[in-house]
Design a protein around this motif. Structure first.
Motif, PDB file in Angstrom:
ATOM      1  N   VAL A  64       6.513  14.672 -28.308  1.00  0.00           N
ATOM      2  CA  VAL A  64       6.796  13.093 -28.210  1.00  0.00           C
ATOM      3  C   VAL A  64       8.146  12.783 -28.474  1.00  0.00           C
ATOM      4  O   VAL A  64       8.969  12.912 -29.432  1.00  0.00           O
ATOM      5  CB  VAL A  64       6.147  12.449 -29.381  1.00  0.00           C
ATOM      6  CG1 VAL A  64       5.944  11.004 -29.334  1.00  0.00           C
ATOM      7  CG2 VAL A  64       4.411  12.762 -29.283  1.00  0.00           C
ATOM      8  N   ALA A  65       8.971  12.249 -27.316  1.00  0.00           N
ATOM      9  CA  ALA A  65      10.189  11.698 -27.506  1.00  0.00           C
ATOM     10  C   ALA A  65      10.178  10.242 -27.600  1.00  0.00           C
ATOM     11  O   ALA A  65       9.605   9.305 -27.246  1.00  0.00           O
ATOM     12  CB  ALA A  65      10.978  11.725 -25.886  1.00  0.00           C
TER      13      ALA A  65
ATOM     14  N   GLY B 286      15.593  16.622 -22.799  1.00  0.00           N
ATOM     15  CA  GLY B 286      15.614  17.495 -23.879  1.00  0.00           C
ATOM     16  C   GLY B 286      14.155  17.839 -24.442  1.00  0.00           C
ATOM     17  O   GLY B 286      13.803  18.970 -24.565  1.00  0.00           O
ATOM     18  N   ALA B 287      13.301  16.703 -24.020  1.00  0.00           N
ATOM     19  CA  ALA B 287      11.951  16.798 -24.714  1.00  0.00           C
ATOM     20  C   ALA B 287      11.229  17.784 -23.488  1.00  0.00           C
ATOM     21  O   ALA B 287      10.296  18.569 -24.115  1.00  0.00           O
ATOM     22  CB  ALA B 287      11.205  15.601 -24.779  1.00  0.00           C
TER      23      ALA B 287
ATOM     24  N   VAL C 244      11.048  14.402 -30.457  1.00  0.00           N
ATOM     25  CA  VAL C 244      12.428  14.188 -30.050  1.00  0.00           C
ATOM     26  C   VAL C 244      12.885  12.965 -30.151  1.00  0.00           C
ATOM     27  O   VAL C 244      12.354  12.221 -29.614  1.00  0.00           O
ATOM     28  CB  VAL C 244      12.444  14.886 -28.518  1.00  0.00           C
ATOM     29  CG1 VAL C 244      13.813  14.658 -28.086  1.00  0.00           C
ATOM     30  CG2 VAL C 244      11.823  16.262 -28.506  1.00  0.00           C
ATOM     31  N   GLU C 245      13.896  12.700 -31.010  1.00  0.00           N
ATOM     32  CA  GLU C 245      14.595  11.562 -31.235  1.00  0.00           C
ATOM     33  C   GLU C 245      15.659  11.194 -30.823  1.00  0.00           C
ATOM     34  O   GLU C 245      16.718  11.974 -30.799  1.00  0.00           O
ATOM     35  CB  GLU C 245      14.508  11.308 -32.844  1.00  0.00           C
ATOM     36  CG  GLU C 245      14.954  10.065 -33.503  1.00  0.00           C
ATOM     37  CD  GLU C 245      16.502   9.877 -33.507  1.00  0.00           C
ATOM     38  OE1 GLU C 245      17.010   9.044 -32.994  1.00  0.00           O
ATOM     39  OE2 GLU C 245      17.172  10.699 -34.051  1.00  0.00           O
ATOM     40  N   GLU C 246      15.763  10.107 -30.059  1.00  0.00           N
ATOM     41  CA  GLU C 246      17.154   9.577 -29.555  1.00  0.00           C
ATOM     42  C   GLU C 246      16.979   7.953 -29.670  1.00  0.00           C
ATOM     43  O   GLU C 246      16.899   7.188 -28.564  1.00  0.00           O
ATOM     44  CB  GLU C 246      17.356  10.014 -28.024  1.00  0.00           C
ATOM     45  CG  GLU C 246      18.888   9.575 -27.805  1.00  0.00           C
ATOM     46  CD  GLU C 246      19.077  10.045 -26.195  1.00  0.00           C
ATOM     47  OE1 GLU C 246      20.249  10.508 -26.033  1.00  0.00           O
ATOM     48  OE2 GLU C 246      18.214   9.948 -25.302  1.00  0.00           O
TER      49      GLU C 246
ATOM     50  N   PRO D 173       4.305  18.263 -19.743  1.00  0.00           N
ATOM     51  CA  PRO D 173       4.071  17.021 -19.893  1.00  0.00           C
ATOM     52  C   PRO D 173       4.495  16.526 -21.331  1.00  0.00           C
ATOM     53  O   PRO D 173       4.358  17.297 -22.339  1.00  0.00           O
ATOM     54  CB  PRO D 173       2.565  16.641 -19.874  1.00  0.00           C
ATOM     55  CG  PRO D 173       1.878  18.040 -20.088  1.00  0.00           C
ATOM     56  CD  PRO D 173       3.027  19.225 -19.574  1.00  0.00           C
ATOM     57  N   ILE D 174       5.205  15.407 -21.366  1.00  0.00           N
ATOM     58  CA  ILE D 174       5.610  14.759 -22.703  1.00  0.00           C
ATOM     59  C   ILE D 174       5.149  13.363 -22.726  1.00  0.00           C
ATOM     60  O   ILE D 174       4.777  12.804 -21.717  1.00  0.00           O
ATOM     61  CB  ILE D 174       7.308  14.946 -22.553  1.00  0.00           C
ATOM     62  CG1 ILE D 174       7.685  13.955 -21.773  1.00  0.00           C
ATOM     63  CG2 ILE D 174       7.838  16.294 -22.577  1.00  0.00           C
ATOM     64  CD1 ILE D 174       9.348  13.753 -21.672  1.00  0.00           C
ATOM     65  N   LEU D 175       5.241  12.901 -23.911  1.00  0.00           N
ATOM     66  CA  LEU D 175       5.050  11.218 -24.137  1.00  0.00           C
ATOM     67  C   LEU D 175       6.254  10.997 -24.679  1.00  0.00           C
ATOM     68  O   LEU D 175       7.114  11.343 -25.604  1.00  0.00           O
ATOM     69  CB  LEU D 175       4.022  11.177 -25.390  1.00  0.00           C
ATOM     70  CG  LEU D 175       4.240   9.767 -26.077  1.00  0.00           C
ATOM     71  CD1 LEU D 175       3.629   8.794 -25.059  1.00  0.00           C
ATOM     72  CD2 LEU D 175       2.957   9.860 -27.163  1.00  0.00           C
ATOM     73  N   ALA D 176       6.698   9.585 -23.977  1.00  0.00           N
ATOM     74  CA  ALA D 176       7.942   8.959 -24.401  1.00  0.00           C
ATOM     75  C   ALA D 176       7.691   7.618 -24.798  1.00  0.00           C
ATOM     76  O   ALA D 176       6.839   6.840 -24.321  1.00  0.00           O
ATOM     77  CB  ALA D 176       8.856   8.719 -23.037  1.00  0.00           C
ATOM     78  N   VAL D 177       8.045   7.337 -26.295  1.00  0.00           N
ATOM     79  CA  VAL D 177       7.781   6.273 -26.808  1.00  0.00           C
ATOM     80  C   VAL D 177       8.921   5.394 -26.704  1.00  0.00           C
ATOM     81  O   VAL D 177      10.070   5.749 -27.490  1.00  0.00           O
ATOM     82  CB  VAL D 177       7.267   6.217 -28.310  1.00  0.00           C
ATOM     83  CG1 VAL D 177       7.074   4.875 -28.833  1.00  0.00           C
ATOM     84  CG2 VAL D 177       5.914   7.047 -28.272  1.00  0.00           C
TER      85      VAL D 177
END
Length: 564
Positions: free
Chosen positions: A448-449, A434-435, A398-400, A474-478
């Motif tokens: 993965v955001a 969103g993720a 997921v891209e922002e 659960p998500i990963l935010a980079v």
């Protein structure tokens, strides 16, 4: 079940109707107006009556972003409950994103109660019930909601809920906005529970045979055909349609920054990667097919050549909700790009794609990344390369990333449909929520955001991480942390190239002098958190974070990158 079910209140009837219309989740930010729904959810659960899963959300914009992300994966509208006018206002830029990205969602907002008498069930009982009685609550979202309605009688519920889901899903999808006061929710339900069938949505429109033949003929004759697309990959079969046309007709494909989805595998030989390469191809093309894309080029920087033929394909190729939209069009087709491109590919005769764009490379030359070593400055390009190392082919990114989005588009490898996602609109703060919505819709996939530091804070990370935990998603935010708002700094340099700001390489209000410790924020929210400042530590940190996600815990990796 419907023959035996007899709701006690309109609130119970409403939850039952939402479930029957395919709404699986109710993202709830409660207030004084939601009490009948909260009691109804408990009563129906005790009685074994199926209703949407109620997920507590601590901030409204995150809830709407999650519903939007869920729509991307499933194409099924979900419901968000917000508290009267103030909760509606907290939806903010996420309503803009739902409008521009044509996301099918149902927003259910409370209304201040009407009754004042002591014996009025659900009537006014607090000072806020007068303060929140505003003249035009629906007007808060009037420019962004596709449709709105206030439910003032219990017997209207079946038609109102059916219509809300139908309108959100059908035609050009978008947000539907419903209002209902708590005294109406406490009313006795209608005797007739109402039909939950009969709310079909139309199939996507297709181009007529003559138009398809005309586009196919144009492609056959073109020497340098170009497809510029944004959201074709969002439709089922969209990526396959784009890829097939590229293979059959030698069409180069520009995937614009507004896409929010994967339109062609990033490693496909005809995928144009890099902003400079995209502009060059637009300037040189003799045929430009524009599919599901409102802004195919920026006229300030590039325009098609005067003799180029321009074909616009979109459900609304006139983009009527944009007051000043004046891109040239020689052929205009009102249909989804995936449908028309598939039709055109079927109609094509024998074409040698090798004769198209002979000798013209698709992307920018790249020397690759230098080997990782401790102390090397990190760049967004290095982060994208590291993600290529740790991601699986079916992971969803997921891209922002804002100003770093072009770098990700150029370097990050994504091949499968649905493995790249984004808001497809400019309202910042969508990525985290969103993720979570994407993860809810695809529970067996890693999500993965990749967000900027500004968009991480816009995304209300405490609320987003809390939602991920509440939803077991659960998500990963980079975080690509460049210490400020680069997107707001660059326009100052652009407009005033000889100004004081440009000479200092600084612009007022665009640096975070005392930013939060994002990894500590993550840990405070019971998530895994790490900070990375050198190349050598990047891949190990990403792997540890993904292990945490696989164990059921969200993670944040705060990567400090150079801003230019």
């Amino acid at each position: 079940m419907s023959d035996r079910f007899r709701p006690a209140t309109a609130a119970e009837h409403l939850l039952w109707l939402l479930h029957r219309h395919g709404v699986e989740h109710l993202f709830l930010n409660p207030g004084t107006d939601s009490a009948p729904l909260q009691e109804a959810a408990a009563a129906l659960a005790k009685a074994g009556i199926p209703i949407p899963r109620v997920i507590t959300c601590t901030f409204e914009s995150v809830a709407l972003a999650a519903a939007h992300g869920y729509w991307h994966v499933t194409g099924r509208p979900q419901c968000v409950f917000v508290h009267v006018d103030v909760g509606t206002q907290n939806l903010g830029a996420m309503m803009h994103n739902a409008l521009r990205d044509h996301a099918g969602v149902v927003v259910l907002a409370g209304r201040t109660p009407y009754g004042e008498d002591p014996d009025s069930p659900g009537g006014r009982s607090h000072v806020i019930h007068w303060q929140q009685d505003v003249r035009d609550q629906a007007g808060i979202v009037g420019g962004y909601a596709k449709w709105s309605l206030e439910i003032t009688r219990a017997d209207v519920l079946p038609r109102a809920v059916g219509r809300a889901v139908q309108v959100a899903r059908g035609g050009l999808p978008g947000p539907a906005y419903l209002m209902v006061s708590r005294d109406v929710l406490m009313d006795p339900p209608a005797e007739d529970l109402g039909r939950t069938d009969g709310y079909a949505v139309p199939d996507p429109p297709a181009a007529d045979a003559e138009t398809v033949r005309r586009i196919a003929d144009l492609l056959a004759r073109a020497e340098r055909p170009l497809l510029v697309t944004a959201k074709t990959g969002r439709r089922p079969g969209g990526l396959a349609a784009v890829t097939r046309l590229a293979d059959l007709a030698g069409v180069r494909v520009v995937d614009t920054p507004e896409s929010g989805c994967l339109n062609i595998p990033t490693t496909h030989p005809r995928a144009v990667r890099g902003t400079a390469a995209a502009r060059r191809h637009v300037a040189e093309a003799d045929l430009v097919l524009v599919a599901d894309c409102a802004t195919p080029w920026i006229p300030k920087y590039v325009r098609p050549r005067p003799d180029a033929t321009i074909v616009h394909i979109a459900p609304d190729p006139l983009w009527e909700d944009m007051p000043l939209w004046t891109f040239p069009a020689d052929v205009s087709v009102a249909a989804h790009g995936a449908t028309v491109l598939r039709q055109v590919a079927d109609a094509l005769g024998e074409i040698d794609p090798g004769t198209k764009w002979a000798g013209h490379p698709c992307g920018e030359p790249s020397d690759g990344d230098p080997p990782a070593s401790a102390g090397d400055a990190l760049t967004a390009r290095a982060v994208a390369a590291a993600l290529n190392t740790v991601l699986r082919v079916d992971d969803i990114v997921v891209e922002e990333a804002v100003t770093n989005a072009p770098v990700l588009a150029e370097v990050l490898h994504r091949e499968l449909p649905g493995t790249l996602d984004g808001a497809g609109a400019p309202g910042l703060g969508w990525g985290l929520g969103g993720a979570v919505g994407v993860k809810l819709a695809a529970p067996d996939r890693r999500v993965v955001a990749v967000v900027g530091d500004g968009s991480f804070m816009f995304g209300v990370p405490t609320a987003a991480l809390c939602l991920a935990a509440e939803a077991d998603a659960p998500i990963l935010a980079v975080v690509l942390n460049n210490g400020g708002y680069l997107a707001s700094r660059l326009p100052v340099f652009e407009l005033f190239p000889d100004g004081v700001s440009a000479s200092r390489r600084e612009a007022v209000g665009t640096r975070f002098r005392t930013p939060p410790d994002f990894a500590a924020v993550a840990r405070a929210c019971h998530a895994h958190g790490e900070t990375v400042r050198d190349r050598a530590g990047l891949v190990p940190a990403l792997r540890r974070a993904l292990e945490a996600v696989e164990s059921g815990t969200s993670a944040v990796v705060d990567v400090h990158v150079a801003d230019d």
